[in-house]
Enzyme design. Structure first.
Site, PDB file in Angstrom:
ATOM      1  N   GLU A 179      -5.644  -8.391  -0.275  1.00  0.00           N
ATOM      2  CA  GLU A 179      -6.410  -8.087   0.940  1.00  0.00           C
ATOM      3  C   GLU A 179      -7.840  -7.778   0.545  1.00  0.00           C
ATOM      4  OE1 GLU A 179      -4.938  -5.019   3.603  1.00  0.00           O
ATOM      5  OE2 GLU A 179      -2.867  -5.709   3.376  1.00  0.00           O
TER       6      GLU A 179
ATOM      7  N   GLU B 234       0.794  -1.235   0.000  1.00  0.00           N
ATOM      8  CA  GLU B 234       0.000   0.000   0.000  1.00  0.00           C
ATOM      9  C   GLU B 234       0.825   1.282   0.000  1.00  0.00           C
ATOM     10  OE1 GLU B 234      -2.901  -0.345   3.167  1.00  0.00           O
ATOM     11  OE2 GLU B 234      -3.996  -1.911   2.105  1.00  0.00           O
TER      12      GLU B 234
HETATM   13  O1  IFM Z   1      -4.812  -3.923   8.661  1.00  0.00           O
HETATM   14  C1  IFM Z   1      -4.605  -3.212   7.491  1.00  0.00           C
HETATM   15  C2  IFM Z   1      -3.400  -3.747   6.753  1.00  0.00           C
HETATM   16  O2  IFM Z   1      -2.256  -3.729   7.537  1.00  0.00           O
HETATM   17  C3  IFM Z   1      -3.146  -2.911   5.515  1.00  0.00           C
HETATM   18  N1  IFM Z   1      -4.329  -2.819   4.709  1.00  0.00           N
HETATM   19  C4  IFM Z   1      -5.554  -2.416   5.351  1.00  0.00           C
HETATM   20  C5  IFM Z   1      -5.795  -3.298   6.561  1.00  0.00           C
HETATM   21  C6  IFM Z   1      -7.119  -2.902   7.240  1.00  0.00           C
HETATM   22  O3  IFM Z   1      -7.131  -1.539   7.547  1.00  0.00           O
END
Ligand code: IFM
Length: 448
Positions: free
Chosen positions: A344, A155
């Site tokens: 994710e 990210e």
């Molecule tokens: O927990 C986080 C993760 O570390 C990075 N992406 C978003 C998730 C949820 O906010």
């Protein structure tokens, strides 16, 4: 809906969010957590889920859930406690862990930077990209012979936004110019690390981007322009250079106008050193942004939604699986030949164990079912999606929000460390066993 053979069904976590301290070096996040008010509830990750000690138990959970893949990160501050030299004991630990996953028939998906860089380092410095490549090299030296899937950066936009623009994450800097520079160095780090990884045969290297589809609030030209501007700021500024198109001209012009100067830190050759090195694209998808025009600088747009009566997680984020399907189809058309992986996807649902000792998180079941169906629709429409990794395997330290938001398929009692597979975890196990076909919705009420 037919998921391809070899599709990776899994879940993810990151080192800092679950491991606990246990001998790791000082991280920028340790420093940040000590700032009064930085973390909701005043917590820190010194213990978290205690996974550094309980990792065998975690591998058993992964096996019990029938996951085919597990995304985890090596702690940068654990592998390089002083930032320069790799600690062989830390690498031994990750080697044992990877071997246990492989023994359980689970494909490891390894993230190198999931935010816990050694204290004293900053993405504001160009040299950090080189330090990152040397860390990548140390981990690859040990593990590239048995790990295929490598995520360099997690990210980049969130790192720049929360860590350097708003100061809400480590290292707590709040300066727009520094944020744009830091984001560039994160991408340079990806390029440098990918080059190091590619010295090892068979490695698939990619970055995981948090992608937020941006929709206009109305059909007005101004709102369409706001959505396009926001898309450049959040998504294209990272996607385009990573996938070889260089920085998008409209967003670059926006930055130069907003900052009042050229982006002098983007040197000749930088875009070439970032692009053309991604064997796949990791997509972290949670929700979308609805945008309207705004007169204010530095951003002539503002987030106005999703508003109104839409389905939401306990954190208030709109639940919109259709936007994931459209995102995947759009990416596969724009970047044909680049495999995609959902690295994710998940939601905060705060259900706790009930009197029967179970966690009846029916809303997470529906969320999971609907997002997997959306991925399936994208696959049917021709998108080359290689895997779906739910966030998260277990409840964990949610950065500045502390331990309140629960994202896990597995509930963690932070006082005792006890793990309890939630109903959603059991549902996911059945879905995986069926190759992605949602078990004819075991009527959700059956879990309640
Ligand atoms: O927990 C986080 C993760 O570390 C990075 N992406 C978003 C998730 C949820 O906010």
């Amino acid at each position: 809906m037919s998921f391809p053979d070899g599709f990776l069904w899994g879940a993810g976590t990151s080192a800092y969010q679950i491991e606990g301290h246990h001998g790791r070096g000082e991280s920028v996040w340790d420093e940040f957590c000590r700032r009064p008010g930085a973390v909701e509830g005043g917590g820190d990750a010194s213990r978290a889920c205690d996974s550094f000690l309980r990792w065998r138990e975690d591998v058993e959970l992964i096996r019990e859930l029938g996951l085919g893949a597990y995304r985890f990160s090596t702690g940068w501050s654990r592998v390089m406690p002083e930032g320069t030299r790799a600690d062989p004991k830390a690498l031994d630990h990750y080697e044992r862990f990877v071997d246990a996953l492989l023994d359980a028939g689970v494909e490891p998906v390894l993230t190198l930077n999931h935010w816990d860089m050694p204290a004293g380092m900053s993405w504001a410095e160009r040299s950090t990209a080189h330090a990152f490549a040397s860390y990548a090299g140390a981990v690859a030296e040990r593990l590239a012979d048995r790990v295929t899937w490598w995520i360099t950066q997690n990210e980049p936009w969130i790192i720049a936004l929360l860590g350097y623009q708003l100061g809400l994450h480590a290292p707590g800097v709040a300066d727009l110019g520094t944020a744009v520079k830091a984001g560039h160095h994160v991408l340079l780090g990806h390029g440098a690390a990918a080059d190091v990884l590619h010295a090892h045969a068979g490695v698939m290297a990619g970055a995981a981007l948090s992608l937020f589809p941006c929709d206009p609030a109305t059909g007005s030209e101004a709102d369409w322009a706001a959505a396009a501007g926001s898309d450049g700021y959040v998504n294209r500024w990272y996607l385009d250079p990573l996938l070889g198109d260089g920085y998008p001209a409209d967003t670059r012009e926006h930055w130069e106008r907003a900052l009042g100067h050229d982006l002098a830190f983007v040197l000749d050759g930088d875009e070439a050193a970032i692009g053309g090195r991604s064997d796949f694209l990791g997509i972290n998808y949670y929700t979308r942004r609805v945008m309207a025009a705004a007169p204010a600088d530095p951003f002539p747009w503002r987030v106005v939604g999703p508003s109104g009566d839409v389905a939401r997680t306990d954190e208030g984020w709109e639940i919109n699986p259709g936007a994931l399907r459209d995102l995947l189809i759009g990416l596969s058309r724009r970047f044909p030949g680049t495999p995609l992986m959902i690295t994710e996807n998940g939601g905060v649902f705060g259900d706790a164990p009930t009197h029967d000792g179970r966690v009846h998180d029916t809303r997470r079941i529906a969320y999971l079912r609907d997002h997997v169906a959306a991925v399936g629709e994208a696959v049917d429409a021709g998108a080359d999606v290689r895997g779906y990794l739910h966030w998260s395997l277990m409840d964990n330290f949610e950065w500045a929000l502390g331990y309140r938001p629960r994202f896990g398929l597995v509930h963690v009692d932070y006082a005792t460390g006890v793990r309890t597979i939630k109903d959603s975890g059991r549902y996911y196990a059945r879905l995986i066993a069926g190759g992605g076909t949602a078990p004819a919705l075991p009527r959700i009420e059956a879990f309640g």
